[in-house]
Design an enzyme around this catalytic site. Structure first.
Site, PDB file in Angstrom:
ATOM      1  N   GLY A 168      42.826  43.047  41.719  1.00 47.36           N
ATOM      2  CA  GLY A 168      42.599  43.020  40.163  1.00 47.36           C
ATOM      3  C   GLY A 168      42.422  41.509  40.033  1.00 47.36           C
ATOM      4  O   GLY A 168      42.109  40.583  40.880  1.00 47.36           O
ATOM      5  N   GLY A 214      43.035  38.388  39.606  1.00 48.30           N
ATOM      6  CA  GLY A 214      44.327  37.634  40.069  1.00 48.30           C
ATOM      7  C   GLY A 214      44.265  36.187  39.523  1.00 48.30           C
ATOM      8  O   GLY A 214      45.309  35.584  38.949  1.00 48.30           O
ATOM      9  N   ARG A 215      43.071  35.866  38.866  1.00 44.74           N
ATOM     10  CA  ARG A 215      42.960  34.246  38.462  1.00 44.74           C
ATOM     11  C   ARG A 215      41.826  34.450  37.632  1.00 44.74           C
ATOM     12  O   ARG A 215      41.411  33.373  37.221  1.00 44.74           O
ATOM     13  CB  ARG A 215      42.351  33.413  39.697  1.00 44.74           C
ATOM     14  CG  ARG A 215      41.442  33.730  40.218  1.00 44.74           C
ATOM     15  CD  ARG A 215      40.851  32.787  41.418  1.00 44.74           C
ATOM     16  NE  ARG A 215      40.047  33.188  42.269  1.00 44.74           N
ATOM     17  CZ  ARG A 215      39.421  32.452  43.179  1.00 44.74           C
ATOM     18  NH1 ARG A 215      39.570  30.953  43.105  1.00 44.74           N
ATOM     19  NH2 ARG A 215      38.358  32.806  43.951  1.00 44.74           N
ATOM     20  N   LYS A 262      37.105  32.356  35.127  1.00 38.68           N
ATOM     21  CA  LYS A 262      37.567  32.301  36.247  1.00 38.68           C
ATOM     22  C   LYS A 262      38.568  31.189  36.568  1.00 38.68           C
ATOM     23  O   LYS A 262      38.070  29.861  36.580  1.00 38.68           O
ATOM     24  CB  LYS A 262      36.557  32.487  37.285  1.00 38.68           C
ATOM     25  CG  LYS A 262      37.021  32.812  38.728  1.00 38.68           C
ATOM     26  CD  LYS A 262      35.781  33.703  39.372  1.00 38.68           C
ATOM     27  CE  LYS A 262      35.947  33.697  40.731  1.00 38.68           C
ATOM     28  NZ  LYS A 262      34.617  33.997  41.527  1.00 38.68           N
ATOM     29  N   ARG A 321      32.047  33.214  33.039  1.00 37.80           N
ATOM     30  CA  ARG A 321      30.793  33.938  33.452  1.00 37.80           C
ATOM     31  C   ARG A 321      30.508  34.911  32.300  1.00 37.80           C
ATOM     32  O   ARG A 321      31.290  35.485  31.651  1.00 37.80           O
ATOM     33  CB  ARG A 321      30.989  35.054  34.682  1.00 37.80           C
ATOM     34  CG  ARG A 321      31.472  34.105  35.717  1.00 37.80           C
ATOM     35  CD  ARG A 321      31.893  35.106  36.992  1.00 37.80           C
ATOM     36  NE  ARG A 321      33.235  35.730  37.136  1.00 37.80           N
ATOM     37  CZ  ARG A 321      33.683  36.216  37.819  1.00 37.80           C
ATOM     38  NH1 ARG A 321      32.827  36.583  39.068  1.00 37.80           N
ATOM     39  NH2 ARG A 321      34.746  37.164  37.779  1.00 37.80           N
ATOM     40  N   ARG A 354      34.091  47.363  39.177  1.00 38.36           N
ATOM     41  CA  ARG A 354      33.793  47.301  40.571  1.00 38.36           C
ATOM     42  C   ARG A 354      33.695  48.737  41.242  1.00 38.36           C
ATOM     43  O   ARG A 354      34.448  49.329  40.779  1.00 38.36           O
ATOM     44  CB  ARG A 354      34.731  46.117  41.236  1.00 38.36           C
ATOM     45  CG  ARG A 354      34.436  44.795  40.753  1.00 38.36           C
ATOM     46  CD  ARG A 354      35.776  44.173  40.278  1.00 38.36           C
ATOM     47  NE  ARG A 354      35.671  42.960  39.326  1.00 38.36           N
ATOM     48  CZ  ARG A 354      35.005  41.688  39.851  1.00 38.36           C
ATOM     49  NH1 ARG A 354      35.029  41.669  41.366  1.00 38.36           N
ATOM     50  NH2 ARG A 354      35.165  40.937  39.165  1.00 38.36           N
ATOM     51  N   ASP A 359      35.357  45.532  46.356  1.00 34.06           N
ATOM     52  CA  ASP A 359      35.813  44.717  44.944  1.00 34.06           C
ATOM     53  C   ASP A 359      34.633  43.627  44.630  1.00 34.06           C
ATOM     54  O   ASP A 359      34.955  43.218  43.317  1.00 34.06           O
ATOM     55  CB  ASP A 359      37.144  44.221  44.989  1.00 34.06           C
ATOM     56  CG  ASP A 359      37.355  43.471  46.143  1.00 34.06           C
ATOM     57  OD1 ASP A 359      37.392  43.962  47.416  1.00 34.06           O
ATOM     58  OD2 ASP A 359      37.813  42.222  45.930  1.00 34.06           O
ATOM     59  N   ASN A 360      33.739  43.386  45.256  1.00 32.57           N
ATOM     60  CA  ASN A 360      32.788  42.359  45.041  1.00 32.57           C
ATOM     61  C   ASN A 360      31.474  43.035  44.813  1.00 32.57           C
ATOM     62  O   ASN A 360      30.497  42.287  44.624  1.00 32.57           O
ATOM     63  CB  ASN A 360      32.624  41.388  46.032  1.00 32.57           C
ATOM     64  CG  ASN A 360      34.024  40.266  45.975  1.00 32.57           C
ATOM     65  OD1 ASN A 360      34.584  40.180  45.210  1.00 32.57           O
ATOM     66  ND2 ASN A 360      34.087  39.854  47.086  1.00 32.57           N
TER      67      ASN A 360
HETATM   68  P1  AMP Z   1      37.588  36.852  45.765  1.00 38.84           P
HETATM   69  O1  AMP Z   1      37.777  36.445  47.115  1.00 38.84           O
HETATM   70  O2  AMP Z   1      37.405  35.606  44.830  1.00 38.84           O
HETATM   71  O3  AMP Z   1      36.651  37.894  45.386  1.00 38.84           O
HETATM   72  O4  AMP Z   1      39.175  37.366  45.547  1.00 38.84           O
HETATM   73  C1  AMP Z   1      39.746  38.418  45.836  1.00 38.84           C
HETATM   74  C2  AMP Z   1      40.822  38.894  45.261  1.00 38.84           C
HETATM   75  O5  AMP Z   1      41.926  37.683  45.297  1.00 38.84           O
HETATM   76  C3  AMP Z   1      40.715  38.764  43.699  1.00 38.84           C
HETATM   77  O6  AMP Z   1      41.550  40.159  43.174  1.00 38.84           O
HETATM   78  C4  AMP Z   1      41.074  37.779  42.987  1.00 38.84           C
HETATM   79  O7  AMP Z   1      41.398  37.740  41.856  1.00 38.84           O
HETATM   80  C5  AMP Z   1      42.093  37.286  44.166  1.00 38.84           C
HETATM   81  N1  AMP Z   1      42.349  35.738  44.143  1.00 38.84           N
HETATM   82  C6  AMP Z   1      41.497  35.107  44.844  1.00 38.84           C
HETATM   83  N2  AMP Z   1      41.864  33.831  44.800  1.00 38.84           N
HETATM   84  C7  AMP Z   1      43.171  33.788  43.984  1.00 38.84           C
HETATM   85  C8  AMP Z   1      43.910  32.790  43.663  1.00 38.84           C
HETATM   86  N3  AMP Z   1      43.828  31.653  43.913  1.00 38.84           N
HETATM   87  N4  AMP Z   1      45.030  33.146  42.798  1.00 38.84           N
HETATM   88  C9  AMP Z   1      45.151  34.446  42.494  1.00 38.84           C
HETATM   89  N5  AMP Z   1      44.346  35.687  42.782  1.00 38.84           N
HETATM   90  C10 AMP Z   1      43.281  35.134  43.580  1.00 38.84           C
HETATM   91 MG    MG Z   2      36.152  38.965  44.233  1.00 41.89          MG
END
Ligand code: AMP
Ligand code: MG
Length: 486
Positions: A102, A104-105, A120, A184, A193, A262-263
């Site tokens: 989900g 997360g940030r 983000k 974004r 996604r 998810d990407n």
């Molecule tokens: P990403 O690699 O940016 O696509 O992130 C993969 C997943 O990890 C997504 O669900 C993000 O929201 C979560 N995520 C990545 N970095 C963080 C962070 N620093 N804090 C919380 N969630 C994160």
């Molecule tokens: Mg992602």
């Protein structure tokens, strides 16, 4: 009286800057399943690093005081009409299923007409899984630069509206860095996604799979469909869009770096820029992400991986597709990938009409470029001027190519050059360029970032004072390590 006047100024600022007038995701889907309301966690002393004025005028957003804009675009202050929410999803990461991910940030701030604003780095959400909810300046600059570069190349992508920094907020990654927030913008469906569907199907929540599919249909096509085969049509459409998108990636040498389910979104646009890279002198097995030990997401693997992800999406939609002979997403993906890739590569070669044998021409040149470590972007750009590396001139390929060009007949050379220069960019975002801009930005100097943004807004134009950026990357660039850390 003075107070009233100040209040008026305050309210007019908020209204003229940006007022969200739409919230389809929240209005059409219940929070119980699809998202959680969340207040962004304020950052100290946010300051506006850059704002996309072109995008602002497209959306009729007017400028206000930069400090105020930084407050809104960091999530510190809420824009009128905003109902911030974190979206839930799941996904296959590096081949393995994670049952719940989900935002997360990140948060969906709100929508202006069909445009969703997604920030983000706004602090941890329910889906943070122990993460700090932040994004560092380094990765935020990369996302901002990449999405603008991709858009101006003509590749489907989310766009970047703003970059806000907070020097006072340290963020721990491999080293201590500082925080930043990118907003974004994309149609709301771009934030659905493939893994969003996987979340509900793997939980056995088939009603929610259907609700989500109907939401996508309604918001992607602007109408509700009721026909029995609509979910098969949706899957086919997603496969076609994905096929077209990946064909552009391959033709331009873009490597996403983390093609987890998810990407990848259902609208067929590039999303979630992390350890991406444009190919340079290595094509087969080019892996921009230092953490991708098995080269799963290598440049040349992207079409196969996209097809693999679509197979996962089909599994997630299976409960909705009850047809004796559904059209397969694999067939549609490859058909559209091959068709678009063929069209793009023939254009890159400067060919106007179709010949079956053209496939050999572009497959062979790619093999040769890789074999002789010739810079991908420079080769194509120089081809229009008949500047051919010596190793290539000696090849059978070159004589076949010249004959093929001659077969185009009276088609004037000058016109061909112009056409080729509209598909073969002179400037792309090389990793070292972003690296230099980041280094300066981390010291508070954003001139290089601005310069790159200006450069990459016109990737096909000759920009005589920018020629250095059209050269191959310097030797030291080989030492740059891009990891998942962001
Ligand atoms: P990403 O690699 O940016 O696509 O992130 C993969 C997943 O990890 C997504 O669900 C993000 O929201 C979560 N995520 C990545 N970095 C963080 C962070 N620093 N804090 C919380 N969630 C994160
Ligand atoms: Mg992602």
């Amino acid at each position: 009286m003075i107070l009233l006047f100040l209040l008026f100024i305050f309210i007019s600022h908020v209204q003229t800057f940006l007022h969200f007038n739409n919230n389809t995701y929240i209005e059409q889907l219940p929070s119980t399943y699809f998202y959680s309301f969340i207040q962004p966690k304020p950052v100290p002393e946010p300051y506006l690093i850059t704002i996309n004025e072109e995008l602002m005028s497209l959306l009729s957003i007017s400028m206000i005081d930069r400090r105020q804009m930084a407050e809104y675009l960091s999530g510190n202050k809420l824009l009128s009409g905003s109902q911030p929410a974190a979206m839930i999803y799941a996904g296959h990461q590096f081949g393995y299923f994670t049952s719940q991910l989900g935002d997360g940030r990140a948060v969906l701030l709100g929508q202006l007409n069909q445009w969703a604003f997604h920030a983000k780095g706004t602090g941890p959400t329910q889906y943070a899984r122990g993460g700090d909810g932040r994004a560092v300046l380094r990765s935020s600059i990369r996302e901002y630069l990449a999405s603008e570069a991709m858009f101006n190349l003509g590749i489907e992508t989310t766009r970047a509206l703003s970059l806000v920094g907070s020097v006072m907020l340290p963020v721990r990654r491999e080293a201590i860095e500082t925080a930043a927030i990118v907003v974004r913008i994309a149609p709301i469906v771009a934030f659905i996604r493939m893994g969003t569907f996987e979340l509900f199907s793997t939980r056995g929540q088939y009603d929610q799979v259907q609700q989500l599919a109907d939401f996508v249909i309604k918001n992607m096509y602007g109408k509700t469909l009721t026909n029995k085969n609509r979910y098969n049509l949706l899957l086919i459409d997603i496969a076609q869009r994905t096929g077209n998108l990946v064909a552009y990636w391959q033709a331009y040498g873009f490597t996403h770096g983390v093609l987890n389910t998810d990407n990848m979104n259902v609208i067929g646009s590039t999303i979630d820029y992390g350890p991406f890279g444009f190919v340079e002198t290595k094509l087969q097995g080019y892996v921009p992400n230092h953490s991708d030990d098995e080269s799963r997401y290598a440049f040349d693997q992207q079409p196969t991986i996209a097809a693999w992800n679509l197979a996962k999406l089909r599994l997630a939609l299976n409960s909705l597709i009850d047809l004796p002979k559904p059209i397969t997403e694999q067939y549609e993906f490859w058909l559209h990938f091959n068709r678009t890739y063929d069209k793009l590569m023939r254009k890159k070669l400067g060919l106007t009409y179709y010949m079956q044998s053209d496939k050999w021409l572009y497959e062979e040149i790619i093999r040769l470029l890789d074999l002789y470590h010739i810079d991908y972007t420079r080769f194509w750009r120089q081809l229009a001027d008949d500047i051919i590396p010596i190793e290539i001139q000696k090849q059978h390929w070159y004589s076949v190519y010249k004959q093929r060009l001659a077969s185009e007949g009276s088609y004037a050379k000058k016109i061909r050059r112009e056409r080729m220069n509209r598909i073969n960019p002179k400037y792309i975002l090389r990793n070292y360029m972003a690296h230099v801009a980041i280094g300066k930005a981390q010291k508070g100097d954003f001139n290089e970032l601005d310069r790159l943004l200006h450069l990459l807004r016109h990737p096909y134009d000759e920009q005589p004072d920018m020629n250095d950026y059209a050269q191959v990357s310097p030797e030291w660039a080989k030492k740059i390590i891009i990891s998942c850390s962001s």
